[in-house]
Design an enzyme around this catalytic site. Structure first.
Site, short mmCIF file in Angstrom:
data_model
loop_
_atom_site.label_atom_id
_atom_site.label_comp_id
_atom_site.label_asym_id
_atom_site.label_seq_id
_atom_site.Cartn_x
_atom_site.Cartn_y
_atom_site.Cartn_z
N ARG A 1 -11.65 6.18 -2.32
CA ARG A 1 -11.07 5.75 -1.34
C ARG A 1 -11.78 4.04 -1.81
O ARG A 1 -12.82 3.72 -2.01
CB ARG A 1 -11.07 5.38 -0.17
CG ARG A 1 -10.38 6.21 0.61
CD ARG A 1 -10.64 6.46 2.78
NE ARG A 1 -9.17 5.95 2.43
CZ ARG A 1 -7.84 5.90 2.48
NH1 ARG A 1 -7.64 7.89 2.04
NH2 ARG A 1 -7.23 5.97 3.36
N HIS B 1 -3.06 -5.55 2.23
CA HIS B 1 -2.98 -5.92 4.30
C HIS B 1 -3.60 -7.48 4.35
O HIS B 1 -3.94 -8.36 2.97
CB HIS B 1 -3.44 -4.84 4.59
CG HIS B 1 -3.36 -3.70 4.87
ND1 HIS B 1 -1.95 -2.77 5.16
CD2 HIS B 1 -3.71 -2.35 3.87
CE1 HIS B 1 -1.67 -1.73 4.38
NE2 HIS B 1 -2.75 -1.29 3.73
N CYS C 1 0.89 -1.26 0.15
CA CYS C 1 -0.52 0.02 -0.16
C CYS C 1 0.66 0.74 0.06
O CYS C 1 2.05 1.48 -1.08
CB CYS C 1 -1.13 0.07 0.80
SG CYS C 1 -2.56 0.67 1.03
N1 GLN Z 1 -1.90 7.11 1.81
C1 GLN Z 1 -1.56 5.81 0.89
C2 GLN Z 1 -3.46 6.04 -0.09
O1 GLN Z 1 -4.48 6.44 0.85
C3 GLN Z 1 -1.64 4.28 1.46
C4 GLN Z 1 -3.11 3.90 2.46
C5 GLN Z 1 -2.11 3.06 3.06
O2 GLN Z 1 -0.63 2.56 2.70
N2 GLN Z 1 -3.01 2.13 3.68
O3 GLN Z 1 -3.45 6.05 -1.21
#
Ligand code: GLN
Length: 237
Positions: free
Chosen positions: A128, A192, A94
């Site tokens: 998101r 993850h 990520c």
């Molecule tokens: N900050 C990054 C995004 O939102 C990665 C997020 C994360 O590692 N969960 O894309």
């Protein structure tokens, strides 16, 4: 591998460690130990220099600001870039995945330079991506269907010099129908889970790369049952 043990370097747990990404180090250690392969793990805080003699480097996920700080420190340090040039295995999740690329979107959408170790660029997307993700991994990697959890704003575009890690069956991933990217032994994913806990086959890919040969099989029936449960839950919902 030039030493008697696999040196695992967990990069910046103080900045990059959301959703239990530490589990990735534990699974690598355990699956190596079950084959009688010794490991040594270094948990490297972001104010410490990055050793260039590691075999496997792990970068976890992070919120936008810690991610920016981690990218700045890694660029200034240079140790990870040197390790990559020497053929080290680098696994980013990520935020860690995005940092491996040319640039990524910060909290205001500003473009922040990454390490340029993967030919990818990430920008802030409109929505998101949150939830379970399932994908079929690029055949040459010989890793079974992958399952994970994603939570990111970033949308990632792949350049000419990387291959997509997996084709998305459920979830968002890069935003182009694929998930993650790799080139040689540098591999990034949005998964993850932690990714290596949920996907022992992926942990074994990194270990195979590290030792340079196939690994003795181990009993994965328990992990396999958990995987089946997750895969069925996602693909039949
Ligand atoms: N900050 C990054 C995004 O939102 C990665 C997020 C994360 O590692 N969960 O894309």
């Amino acid at each position: 591998m030039s030493s008697d043990r696999i040196k695992i370097v967990w990069i910046y747990p103080d900045l990059l460690s959301t959703y239990g990404d530490q589990g990735n180090t534990i699974v690598l250690e355990r699956r190596a130990a079950l084959r009688g392969i010794p490991t040594e793990t270094v948990s490297l805080r972001s104010d410490e220099p990055v050793p260039a003699d590691g075999h496997i480097y792990l970068l976890g996920g992070g919120e936008d600001r810690p991610q920016i700080l981690a990218a700045q420190r890694l660029r200034n340090d240079g140790g990870l870039i040197q390790a990559a040039r020497q053929g080290a295995i680098i696994f980013g999740v990520c935020a860690g995945y995005q940092i491996l690329g040319h640039e990524f979107g910060g909290e205001e959408g500003q473009l922040v330079p990454g390490l340029g170790l993967l030919d990818i660029s990430s920008a802030r997307g409109e929505r998101r991506a949150v939830g379970e993700i399932v994908g079929d991994v690029s055949a040459e990697l010989q890793v079974p269907r992958i399952t994970g959890f994603e939570n990111h704003q970033g949308v990632t575009r792949l350049g000419q010099n990387v291959r997509p890690f997996a084709q998305v069956l459920s979830g968002i991933g890069n935003g182009d129908g694929y998930e993650g990217a790799y080139n040689g032994r540098v591999l990034g994913t949005y998964m993850h889970g932690p990714a290596l806990v949920r996907n022992p086959g992926l942990a074994d890919l990194l270990l195979r790369w590290a030792v340079g040969h196939d690994l003795q099989p181990i009993d994965d029936s328990w992990a396999g049952r958990l995987r089946e449960e997750r895969l069925n839950a996602v693909l039949t919902s």
